[in-house]
Enzyme design. Structure first.
Site, PDB file in Angstrom:
ATOM      1  N   PRO A  96       7.739   6.366   6.512  1.00 51.79           N
ATOM      2  CA  PRO A  96       8.981   7.066   6.480  1.00 51.79           C
ATOM      3  C   PRO A  96       8.211   8.632   7.225  1.00 51.79           C
ATOM      4  O   PRO A  96       7.562   8.819   7.593  1.00 51.79           O
ATOM      5  CB  PRO A  96       9.285   7.330   4.802  1.00 51.79           C
ATOM      6  CG  PRO A  96       8.648   5.585   4.276  1.00 51.79           C
ATOM      7  CD  PRO A  96       7.525   5.766   5.393  1.00 51.79           C
ATOM      8  N   GLU A  97       9.550   8.621   8.232  1.00 48.47           N
ATOM      9  CA  GLU A  97       9.099   9.866   9.098  1.00 48.47           C
ATOM     10  C   GLU A  97      10.235  11.066   8.433  1.00 48.47           C
ATOM     11  O   GLU A  97      10.658  10.809   7.647  1.00 48.47           O
ATOM     12  CB  GLU A  97       9.201   9.991  10.508  1.00 48.47           C
ATOM     13  CG  GLU A  97       8.567   9.200  10.902  1.00 48.47           C
ATOM     14  CD  GLU A  97       8.118   8.899  12.638  1.00 48.47           C
ATOM     15  OE1 GLU A  97       8.847   9.616  12.848  1.00 48.47           O
ATOM     16  OE2 GLU A  97       8.099   7.445  13.053  1.00 48.47           O
ATOM     17  N   LYS A 101       6.761  15.803   5.139  1.00 47.91           N
ATOM     18  CA  LYS A 101       6.416  14.202   4.924  1.00 47.91           C
ATOM     19  C   LYS A 101       7.196  13.613   3.928  1.00 47.91           C
ATOM     20  O   LYS A 101       7.006  12.123   3.294  1.00 47.91           O
ATOM     21  CB  LYS A 101       5.661  13.241   5.364  1.00 47.91           C
ATOM     22  CG  LYS A 101       6.529  12.746   7.257  1.00 47.91           C
ATOM     23  CD  LYS A 101       4.851  11.808   7.983  1.00 47.91           C
ATOM     24  CE  LYS A 101       4.932  11.888   9.142  1.00 47.91           C
ATOM     25  NZ  LYS A 101       3.873  10.824   9.838  1.00 47.91           N
ATOM     26  N   HIS A 153       8.073  -4.181  -8.731  1.00 48.56           N
ATOM     27  CA  HIS A 153       6.845  -3.442  -8.534  1.00 48.56           C
ATOM     28  C   HIS A 153       6.718  -1.799  -8.426  1.00 48.56           C
ATOM     29  O   HIS A 153       6.351  -0.454  -8.136  1.00 48.56           O
ATOM     30  CB  HIS A 153       6.104  -3.121  -6.685  1.00 48.56           C
ATOM     31  CG  HIS A 153       6.401  -4.753  -6.780  1.00 48.56           C
ATOM     32  ND1 HIS A 153       4.984  -5.086  -6.601  1.00 48.56           N
ATOM     33  CD2 HIS A 153       7.324  -5.326  -5.439  1.00 48.56           C
ATOM     34  CE1 HIS A 153       5.362  -6.885  -5.920  1.00 48.56           C
ATOM     35  NE2 HIS A 153       6.553  -6.123  -5.714  1.00 48.56           N
ATOM     36  N   ARG A 168       3.540  -1.702  -1.299  1.00 48.78           N
ATOM     37  CA  ARG A 168       1.476  -1.902  -1.070  1.00 48.78           C
ATOM     38  C   ARG A 168       0.726  -0.597  -2.039  1.00 48.78           C
ATOM     39  O   ARG A 168      -0.269  -0.387  -1.613  1.00 48.78           O
ATOM     40  CB  ARG A 168       2.404  -1.872   0.031  1.00 48.78           C
ATOM     41  CG  ARG A 168       2.588  -2.927   0.979  1.00 48.78           C
ATOM     42  CD  ARG A 168       2.213  -3.339   1.883  1.00 48.78           C
ATOM     43  NE  ARG A 168       0.882  -2.836   2.550  1.00 48.78           N
ATOM     44  CZ  ARG A 168       0.336  -3.049   3.847  1.00 48.78           C
ATOM     45  NH1 ARG A 168       1.141  -3.039   5.311  1.00 48.78           N
ATOM     46  NH2 ARG A 168      -0.668  -2.884   4.663  1.00 48.78           N
ATOM     47  N   ARG A 222      -1.343   2.960  19.459  1.00 49.21           N
ATOM     48  CA  ARG A 222      -0.265   3.467  18.632  1.00 49.21           C
ATOM     49  C   ARG A 222       1.111   3.323  19.770  1.00 49.21           C
ATOM     50  O   ARG A 222       0.476   3.963  21.469  1.00 49.21           O
ATOM     51  CB  ARG A 222       0.518   4.640  18.224  1.00 49.21           C
ATOM     52  CG  ARG A 222      -0.078   4.914  17.385  1.00 49.21           C
ATOM     53  CD  ARG A 222      -0.236   3.947  15.753  1.00 49.21           C
ATOM     54  NE  ARG A 222       0.974   4.555  14.820  1.00 49.21           N
ATOM     55  CZ  ARG A 222       1.793   5.278  14.622  1.00 49.21           C
ATOM     56  NH1 ARG A 222       0.324   6.151  13.950  1.00 49.21           N
ATOM     57  NH2 ARG A 222       2.019   5.797  13.573  1.00 49.21           N
TER      58      ARG A 222
END
Ligand SMILES: [Zn+2]
Length: 270
Positions: free
Chosen positions: A2-3, A55, A95, A113, A260
């Site tokens: 996420p940005e 962020k 989770h 994760r 990237r």
């Protein structure tokens, strides 16, 4: 990952649901999230504000800072972290790593994760990231120009550094440069005042539109209601390598910079 727009989306959705609510129970279910820090007791304390800092989602609790109670919690969602508001506490979510229970409803931090992190602070300033926020009123074209300075770093890489501007990642860096009609390979310090204005305007336009669309989802991002963002439908260059530029019809190119992907139009961006 996420940005800025995804984190802003989550904070904006959570604020009206959470502000003023008193925590009845707070549980960290994943020892990894607890880390070495002492986990403060939040029971009986209310949520004063939910906002975004860089962020991270920033939650302010009532409490006595002088009594050693941390007032601020910064939550970094990383790859797969989700903050979900559940109006009825018993909704099934997998989770789950942390849970706040209120008299009515619950806030859940779920993270497949487990890369997401919690950081506790006694002062808001301590939670602030080092760079300028792209959407802050103080981030003017002139301030941006000063920040770019004489940097010889290429623009794309410069936008990703979090110590100059905070909150931008790979998706929005490519999109912003396309809308500013600036080449990702230009030296950051080589821009003139007119180009600072274009970069500033593109940054605001791209980020605000992404927030209005509740963020971009390619794989994992979900907002605080458990929905995917819609902004991927409006991206101009990101993940569009080989497809025609929406402005000039020349194929969009993909190159790798710092491991990237960068997407750009070779005809429109200089
Ligand atoms: Zn083009």
């Amino acid at each position: 990952m996420p940005e800025l727009p995804e984190v802003e989306t989550v904070a904006r959705q959570l604020a009206p649901a959470l502000v003023g609510r008193r925590v009845r129970r707070f549980e960290i279910l994943d020892p990894l999230l607890r880390g070495k820090a002492r986990v403060p007791s939040l029971a009986g304390r209310a949520i004063r504000e939910v906002s975004r800092s860089g962020k991270r989602v920033l939650v302010e609790f009532t409490g006595r800072a002088e009594g050693g109670e941390p007032l601020w919690l910064a939550i970094h969602l990383r790859m797969t972290g989700r903050l979900l508001w559940c109006a009825r506490s018993a909704e099934a979510v997998s989770h789950v790593r942390a849970r706040w229970t209120f008299d009515r409803g619950a806030l859940i931090f779920a993270d497949t994760r487990r890369f997401g992190t919690f950081s506790w602070y006694q002062k808001r300033e301590a939670a602030e990231p080092p760079g300028l926020d792209p959407l802050a009123t103080g981030t003017t074209p002139r301030a941006l120009g000063r920040l770019l300075g004489k940097s010889s770093q290429c623009l794309k890489a410069w936008l990703l550094r979090q110590d100059r501007l905070t909150g931008l990642g790979n998706i929005y860096a490519s999109e912003i440069l396309f809308h500013a009609r600036l080449s990702p390979f230009r030296a950051a310090g080589s821009l003139g005042p007119e180009e600072h204005r274009r970069l500033h305007a593109a940054m605001r336009r791209v980020l605000e539109r992404a927030i209005a669309n509740c963020g971009t989802t390619f794989s994992d991002f979900q907002d605080a209601r458990g929905f995917e963002g819609q902004n991927q439908r409006f991206l101009a260059v990101y993940e569009r390598g080989g497809e025609r530029c929406r402005r000039c019809r020349v194929p969009v190119e993909r190159v790798v910079q710092q491991q990237r992907s960068t997407y750009y139009c070779p005809a429109c961006q200089h």
